[in-house]
Design a protein around this motif. Structure first.
Motif, mmCIF file in Angstrom:
data_model
loop_
_atom_site.group_PDB
_atom_site.id
_atom_site.type_symbol
_atom_site.label_atom_id
_atom_site.label_comp_id
_atom_site.label_asym_id
_atom_site.label_seq_id
_atom_site.Cartn_x
_atom_site.Cartn_y
_atom_site.Cartn_z
ATOM 1 N N ARG A 1 -2.978 4.691 8.580
ATOM 2 C CA ARG A 1 -3.601 6.170 9.010
ATOM 3 C C ARG A 1 -2.943 7.196 8.259
ATOM 4 N NH1 ARG A 1 -4.625 4.115 13.840
ATOM 5 N NH2 ARG A 1 -3.314 5.388 14.818
ATOM 6 N N ILE B 1 -0.563 7.270 6.291
ATOM 7 C CA ILE B 1 -0.205 7.336 4.552
ATOM 8 C C ILE B 1 -1.671 7.858 4.306
ATOM 9 C CG2 ILE B 1 -0.013 5.949 2.565
ATOM 10 C CD1 ILE B 1 1.922 4.265 4.089
ATOM 11 N N GLY B 2 -2.712 7.623 4.690
ATOM 12 C CA GLY B 2 -3.937 7.874 4.385
ATOM 13 C C GLY B 2 -4.356 9.547 4.577
ATOM 14 N N SER B 3 -3.646 10.015 5.399
ATOM 15 C CA SER B 3 -3.838 11.447 5.687
ATOM 16 C C SER B 3 -2.731 12.302 4.833
ATOM 17 C CB SER B 3 -3.726 11.895 7.254
ATOM 18 O OG SER B 3 -2.471 11.578 7.402
ATOM 19 N N PHE C 1 0.178 10.916 1.962
ATOM 20 C CA PHE C 1 0.708 9.942 1.465
ATOM 21 C C PHE C 1 2.150 10.360 0.794
ATOM 22 C CE2 PHE C 1 -2.008 11.019 -2.197
ATOM 23 C CZ PHE C 1 -0.980 11.271 -3.159
ATOM 24 N N SER C 2 2.499 11.478 0.899
ATOM 25 C CA SER C 2 3.879 12.061 0.345
ATOM 26 C C SER C 2 4.800 11.773 1.536
ATOM 27 C CB SER C 2 3.622 13.713 0.031
ATOM 28 O OG SER C 2 2.857 13.701 -0.966
ATOM 29 N N TRP D 1 5.935 5.724 4.673
ATOM 30 C CA TRP D 1 6.285 4.567 3.974
ATOM 31 C C TRP D 1 7.444 3.603 4.320
ATOM 32 C CZ3 TRP D 1 2.603 3.154 0.399
ATOM 33 C CH2 TRP D 1 1.888 4.134 -0.212
ATOM 34 N N LEU E 1 -2.112 -0.268 -2.826
ATOM 35 C CA LEU E 1 -1.892 0.949 -2.099
ATOM 36 C C LEU E 1 -0.918 1.890 -2.757
ATOM 37 C CD1 LEU E 1 -2.573 2.212 0.862
ATOM 38 C CD2 LEU E 1 -0.406 1.374 1.476
ATOM 39 N N GLN F 1 -0.260 1.887 -5.841
ATOM 40 C CA GLN F 1 -0.619 2.396 -7.218
ATOM 41 C C GLN F 1 -1.714 3.359 -6.931
ATOM 42 O OE1 GLN F 1 -2.154 -0.713 -9.636
ATOM 43 N NE2 GLN F 1 -0.221 -1.811 -9.773
ATOM 44 N N ASN F 2 -2.451 3.409 -6.081
ATOM 45 C CA ASN F 2 -3.493 4.465 -5.483
ATOM 46 C C ASN F 2 -2.512 5.881 -5.516
ATOM 47 O OD1 ASN F 2 -5.934 3.208 -5.732
ATOM 48 N ND2 ASN F 2 -5.762 2.666 -3.573
ATOM 49 N N ALA F 3 -1.501 5.551 -4.759
ATOM 50 C CA ALA F 3 -0.609 6.835 -4.713
ATOM 51 C C ALA F 3 -0.102 7.494 -5.860
ATOM 52 C CB ALA F 3 0.254 6.568 -3.588
ATOM 53 N N PHE G 1 -0.967 6.730 -8.675
ATOM 54 C CA PHE G 1 -1.849 7.273 -9.692
ATOM 55 C C PHE G 1 -2.373 8.643 -9.370
ATOM 56 C CE2 PHE G 1 -1.998 3.357 -11.822
ATOM 57 C CZ PHE G 1 -2.171 3.708 -13.374
ATOM 58 N N THR G 2 -2.664 8.833 -8.153
ATOM 59 C CA THR G 2 -3.305 10.147 -7.566
ATOM 60 C C THR G 2 -2.286 11.320 -7.712
ATOM 61 O OG1 THR G 2 -4.387 8.869 -5.820
ATOM 62 C CG2 THR G 2 -4.430 11.263 -5.584
ATOM 63 N N ASP G 3 -1.231 10.814 -7.467
ATOM 64 C CA ASP G 3 -0.145 11.917 -7.813
ATOM 65 C C ASP G 3 1.358 11.345 -8.453
ATOM 66 O OD1 ASP G 3 1.418 13.910 -8.030
ATOM 67 O OD2 ASP G 3 1.091 14.881 -5.907
ATOM 68 N N ASP H 1 4.754 12.462 -7.236
ATOM 69 C CA ASP H 1 5.344 12.423 -5.869
ATOM 70 C C ASP H 1 6.216 11.208 -5.637
ATOM 71 O OD1 ASP H 1 4.289 13.320 -2.776
ATOM 72 O OD2 ASP H 1 5.103 11.156 -2.816
#
Lengths: 569, 563
Positions: free
Chosen positions: B160, B162-164, B166-167, B172, B212, B214-216, B218-220, B223
């Motif tokens: 939850r 990390i979802g809101s 992830f920085s 983590w 998970l 990788q999603n982070a 790739f999104t930024d 970070d």
């Protein structure tokens, strides 16, 4: 009875802002409204109020009431009777069957959808929730929010974040990833798409700094630009329809500007760029009216202006005569477009907005929490049809009763509201009679109507004296920037050297110096007193409403977020 | 108004002090102390305006402990519950007060009937306001431990958070502690495989984590939280502590022991047994400056092994770790060793784990894909280098060097860091090549080396050539090259020779075109008794008058001096 300064007729958003701005800088304001409720087309109604408005407007001049779905769908137990969408007009016919056992509880999981809500119950509870005639959201960095903060009017209302941006794509409703957290959490996008989307959105945030990226596309459409940026079909859809919210043929720069507008509002108060006022949009003009009243504005409801008195030499309006034959002097007259007789128009071609208001029994996209405020963008279902914007409100916004959702549909009219919107409604929603195998929420009640969009007209479109100012009604746009800009313009003509809506002092900041109160002008202490009185009154009435509210809705583990306070973060 | 407040606080403080003194006095004299609620109230007033007053919290605890002995359980429960709500007020004043959080932890454990759910929701609330409040994180960990919250539930909690955002590296990091099973004795039998690590995280979970993270990134991709977590995921556990090598030199009458990680041999209980006889020896590290060292040396009593016609069996016991290593010195041999080679140990799979190479390969693919989109991203570049090293350090050498070049360009602030890292990898590769070739010659020229490392792996090297690099010196660790005979380090910028220390076999040193300026820099060479040839051409020192005679005096063993 004589007033020497602006006289307003009828108050909607622009007018109420002008009235507040004028009163705030010490002008005397008379507000006349022929209706018994505030805010005209911007009004919020209780359900019962809406029903009578529907009745009234069958003869209304500027509302074309096109279709009202029947309510027989509310007959519950005997489902075979539910002739879907039979066209009769028995809106007010309620079957008196007691439906006590259908206690609605917001915390119940998805089965809540199966529960039936009786029409009687909606009528009974109808007093507690407000239904707007217009459907707009507030951009967190739009002119309206800035004005609310600057003028301190925000303290009269509470707001909630729009919690989701959804879209209708390939036959289903999906969440649109727009914030960083959304993109991260999205299950629909591949990691490469995530990167492409983030990269594109980051570029849009300050696209002006990188003209080389789009200069080849200034003459071409935004859609072509998106395709050229190697955005996948998924992403093109999200960006075009849900973030920029523009038609395909929009020019690149305009598309970029819309995208930027959306993105700039993101993250100020929450994960989406939008706010919605609790108790509905009708609250906003009322807040400004209140500010106007606090600073001495006078309100007359059920009162209207018969004619204007013009000065022969200057051709200016120097007074108005009301329906009782009274003459009221004024130096300016602000009027809504709807009041202007056809003779005074110079061939202004009005556009129309198609609207539908539905009460439904479930969320379009299920989620952990049932308290969701969603903006749903529905791209044109077939070429040439308009994109439809849909706002789904939950009960915590005080616009519908617990267990139901209020859905607004809006699009620029190409035909009647029903012709424009019915196809979308029938794809997204089902009929209440269905056996539950259908995942889609059911429409419990619906009304379709068209509204005039007079925003296209400008001053030159009317044959009116120079000191008569015309405000347009609500436009089809999602935000309210147009109305605020208009109010600002009119105010500048009315009081060229005054500040537009300077911050109002907090009641507690006002120091009374004896009886005189000479501090900031004589009217000031009155204002403050009136303010306090009004504040108390409002507080009381809200408390009453709150206490009548049955159990507050709390769902799942995540408590409902508190209303967003409107202040600079 | 402020001064009034100050006066009030001072007065209250005085009162508390007096009370405390009085109590001490009463305690000493066996009188019943007056730890009463008045003091509780007073300290409460003080603490509510400044919750960072440790003495007052201590005093409160004294009182509460006392009250525990005289009150009924229900009263205590009520008392502590009041304490908890008081603490909530304090946390509102300062959500990062050490005193408040510590006291809350104390109260929670004293509470007769604790309400852990409430504490968890308090943490959740505090973390939603500030997701990096480490006091709250600590407290949460305590609550979770004491109340036995299942790991799954905590993982969902980090999901939850990390979802809101992830920085947030706190989330983590917390996740990594949840995934890592409690450190069981990692010493799986060293005989079977010295380097086995049972997968620290089960395969299925790992794949989810990769997705998970990788999603982070790739999104930024800029970070760093996600990248750090990724490195942890791919990383391997600490290497097992063991004796990696025992080396015996017959003529030097010396035993050298190498460990898998630096130790202090003087305190770990090292025992040398020669032919069944425990020996009294003094262990010393290769260089006096190395207190913790991966290599320790001892001299045997004269005559123990000097007769070449004898065969000897040596065993080094590491009593603290219950491990040992044998080494046999056969007849006629002048030296002998027993070791795990770097290739056996897969020592240089960078920091990344011995995961299945298929997993690493697919991770490398994703990163390469990201790099195509973000060619300037330093985190991505670095991770690719690490993945390549984990997969095939020699095969990817060329690519690795190219990526290092890009890294230095896109992140010029850290050029030296990348140079050092690159040097490390080049040394690792050279060691691997040397071992595959089964030679004792280490040659690494013209590779822009900026630093030396893994020198403990070069114990057996007899010839080393480090010419044409950017070395500034030979560090103390260089003294671990115990078998070194020839040292070539021309065309560097070497200023000091600290590590050329007690290299008993060193005969030849070539340091042309370096930066040796003073005679004192060369003094260390006197510790190498066999040094016969020294080349100092092209060093500033050659400009000193009389340098030849001074050097001859300093280093009498030298027969061939080139200036």
């Amino acid at each position: 009875f004589k007033l020497n300064l602006p006289s307003h007729s009828d108050e909607r958003l622009s007018e109420s802002v002008i009235a507040a701005a004028c009163a705030r800088v010490g002008q005397r304001v008379l507000h006349v409204d022929r209706r018994s409720y505030y805010a005209a087309n911007w009004a919020s109604f209780t359900f019962n109020g809406l029903l009578s408005w529907i009745d009234d407007n069958k003869v209304c001049t500027y509302f074309t009431l096109l279709f009202i779905t029947p309510v027989n769908s509310f007959k519950q137990q005997d489902q075979e009777e539910c002739a879907p969408l039979a066209e009769d007009q028995q809106i007010l016919s309620s079957d008196g069957e007691p439906q006590g056992e259908e206690q609605l509880s917001g915390s119940a999981p998805t089965q809540a959808k199966k529960k039936k809500i009786s029409y009687t119950k909606i009528v009974k509870e109808g007093r507690r929730f407000n239904i707007d005639l217009v459907s707009k959201l507030m951009y967190s960095r739009g002119l309206l929010v800035d004005l609310l903060i600057k003028s301190n009017v925000s303290r009269y209302a509470e707001f909630k974040n729009v919690s989701r941006i959804l879209t209708y794509r390939q036959g289903k409703v999906e969440q649109v990833p727009c914030s960083r957290a959304d993109v991260f959490g999205s299950k629909e996008l591949t990691v490469v798409e995530k990167r492409m989307l983030m990269k594109f959105l980051t570029f849009c945030l300050d696209y002006e700094q990188h003209p080389e990226e789009y200069q080849d596309f200034t003459e071409r459409s935004f859609w072509e630009f998106l395709q050229n940026n190697m955005l996948t079909e998924n992403l093109q859809h999200f960006v075009l329809h849900s973030i920029a919210m523009v038609p395909r043929e929009t020019h690149t720069e305009e598309g970029l500007r819309s995208t930027q507008h959306f993105l700039r509002s993101l993250g100020r108060y929450g994960n989406t760029p939008f706010l919605f006022p609790i108790y509905g949009l009708g609250e906003i003009p009322q807040c400004f009216c209140r500010m106007c009243a606090v600073f001495g504005g006078i309100y007359c409801l059920r009162h209207s202006v018969q004619c204007l008195v013009l000065d022969k030499e200057s051709g200016r309006c120097k007074a108005v005569i009301d329906t009782c034959g009274q003459r009221i002097s004024c130096s300016h007259f602000v009027v809504e477009d709807g009041y202007i007789r056809e003779e005074q128009r110079k061939g202004v071609e009005h556009k129309h907005i198609s609207r539908a208001v539905l009460i439904t029994d479930g969320l379009l996209l299920q989620s952990e929490s049932e308290q969701q405020i969603s903006l749903v963008t529905v791209p044109p279902l077939e070429p040439g049809a308009p994109a439809v914007r849909l706002v789904e409100l939950c009960s915590s916004t005080m616009t519908c009763m617990p267990g139901t959702y209020l859905v607004h549909l809006t699009c620029p009219s190409s035909g009647s509201a029903r012709e424009d919107l019915q196809p979308v409604v029938s794809r997204l929603f089902t009929k209440p009679a269905s056996d539950g195998s259908d995942e889609r929420p059911a429409v419990l009640w619906a009304v379709y109507f068209n509204m005039r969009d007079s925003t296209a007209a400008d001053r030159s479109g009317y044959d009116l004296p120079g000191n008569v100012h015309v405000c347009s009604g609500p436009d089809a746009a999602l935000g309210s920037d147009h109305s605020i800009r208009l109010a600002q313009e009119v105010f500048r003509q009315l009081a060229p050297h005054e500040e537009f809506c300077p911050p109002a002092p907090n009641p507690e900041d006002i120091v009374y110096d004896g009886d005189g109160g000479q501090g900031e002008g004589a009217g000031f202490s009155e204002a403050a007193q009136a303010e306090e009185g009004a504040a108390e009154e409002a507080e009381e009435s809200k408390e009453k409403e709150a206490s009548q509210e049955s159990s507050p809705v709390e769902v799942g583990e995540m408590p409902d977020p508190p209303p967003a306070p409107l202040a600079e973060e | 108004c402020d001064s009034l407040l100050v006066t009030a606080i001072t007065a209250a403080t005085e009162k508390v002090k007096t009370k405390r003194r009085e109590n001490r006095f009463r305690n000493r004299n066996g009188l019943k102390s007056v730890l009463d609620e008045e003091v509780l109230l007073l300290t409460q007033q003080l603490l509510s305006s400044n919750p960072d007053f440790a003495t007052l919290w201590n005093y409160r605890r004294e009182i509460l402990l006392h009250l525990e002995t005289v009150r009924s359980e229900d009263e205590i429960q009520r008392l502590y519950e009041e304490e908890l709500s008081f603490l909530e007020a304090c946390l509102k004043v300062n959500p990062k007060s050490y005193g408040s959080w510590h006291h809350r932890g104390w109260v929670s454990t004293r509470l007769p009937r604790p309400d852990w759910a409430r504490e968890l929701s308090l943490c959740e609330r505090c973390l939603s306001l500030d997701d990096r409040n480490f006091h709250c994180w600590d407290y949460r960990r305590m609550v979770v431990r004491v109340s036995g919250v299942p790991v799954d539930q905590e993982l969902q909690f980090t999901d939850r958070l990390i979802g809101s955002n992830f920085s947030n590296y706190s989330s983590w990091h917390y996740r990594s502690t949840l995934l890592e099973p409690p450190t069981s004795s990692a010493c799986s039998s060293p005989s079977t495989s010295p380097q086995t690590h049972s997968h620290r995280v089960c395969e299925e979970q790992l794949l989810k984590e990769y997705e998970l993270v990788q999603n982070a990134f790739f999104t930024d991709p800029n970070d760093q939280s996600a990248w750090f977590y990724y490195r942890w995921l791919l990383g391997r556990a600490e290497r097992e502590e063991m004796i990696s090598c025992v080396y015996v030199s017959r003529e030097g009458e010396r035993v050298v022991v190498a460990f898998s990680r630096p130790v202090n041999a003087l305190s770990v209980g090292l025992l040398l047994v020669v032919d069944g006889q425990p020996q009294q020896v003094n262990w010393r590290s290769a260089h006096p400056r190395l207190r913790h060292s991966p290599m320790w040396i001892c001299d045997l009593p004269p005559g123990t092994i000097s007769d070449t016609s004898n065969e000897h069996n040596l065993t080094v016991h590491w009593t603290e770790r219950h491990t040992h290593r044998d080494c046999a010195l056969y007849t006629g041999r002048s030296e002998s060793w027993c070791r795990d080679s770097a290739t056996d140990l897969e020592l240089f799979r960078s920091e990344l784990s011995v995961e299945k190479s298929s997993v690493l390969q697919s991770e490398l693919q994703s990163c390469t894909q990201l790099l195509e989109l973000e060619p300037q991203n330093k985190w991505c570049l670095l991770t690719i280098i690490l993945l390549m090293r984990a997969l095939d350090p020699l095969g990817y050498e060329k690519e690795t060097l190219a990526y290092f070049q890009t890294l230095k360009e896109v992140d010029s602030m850290r050029t030296s860091y990348y140079s050092d890292l690159c040097s490390k990898f080049m040394i690792e590769n050279t060691i691997l090549k040397m071992e595959y070739a089964e030679v004792r010659v280490f040659s690494l020229c013209e590779k822009n080396l900026s630093t030396l490392c893994h020198l403990d792996q070069l114990l057996l090297v007899t010839h080393i050539n480090l010419s044409s690099n950017q070395l500034l010196g030979l560090p103390p660790q260089f003294a671990m090259l115990q078998c070194l005979e020839v040292l070539q380090a021309d065309d560097n910028a070497i200023e000091n020779l600290e590590g050329v220390y007690h290299l008993s076999k060193l005969e030849e040193v070539s340091l042309r075109n370096n930066n040796i300026t003073q005679l004192s820099d060369l003094k260390i060479l006197t510790t190498c008794p066999r040094l016969a040839r020294l080349d100092l051409r092209g060093n500033p020192i050659t400009q000193i008058a009389n340098i030849q005679s001074q050097l001859a005096e300093l280093l009498p063993s030298i027969t061939e001096l080139l200036l």
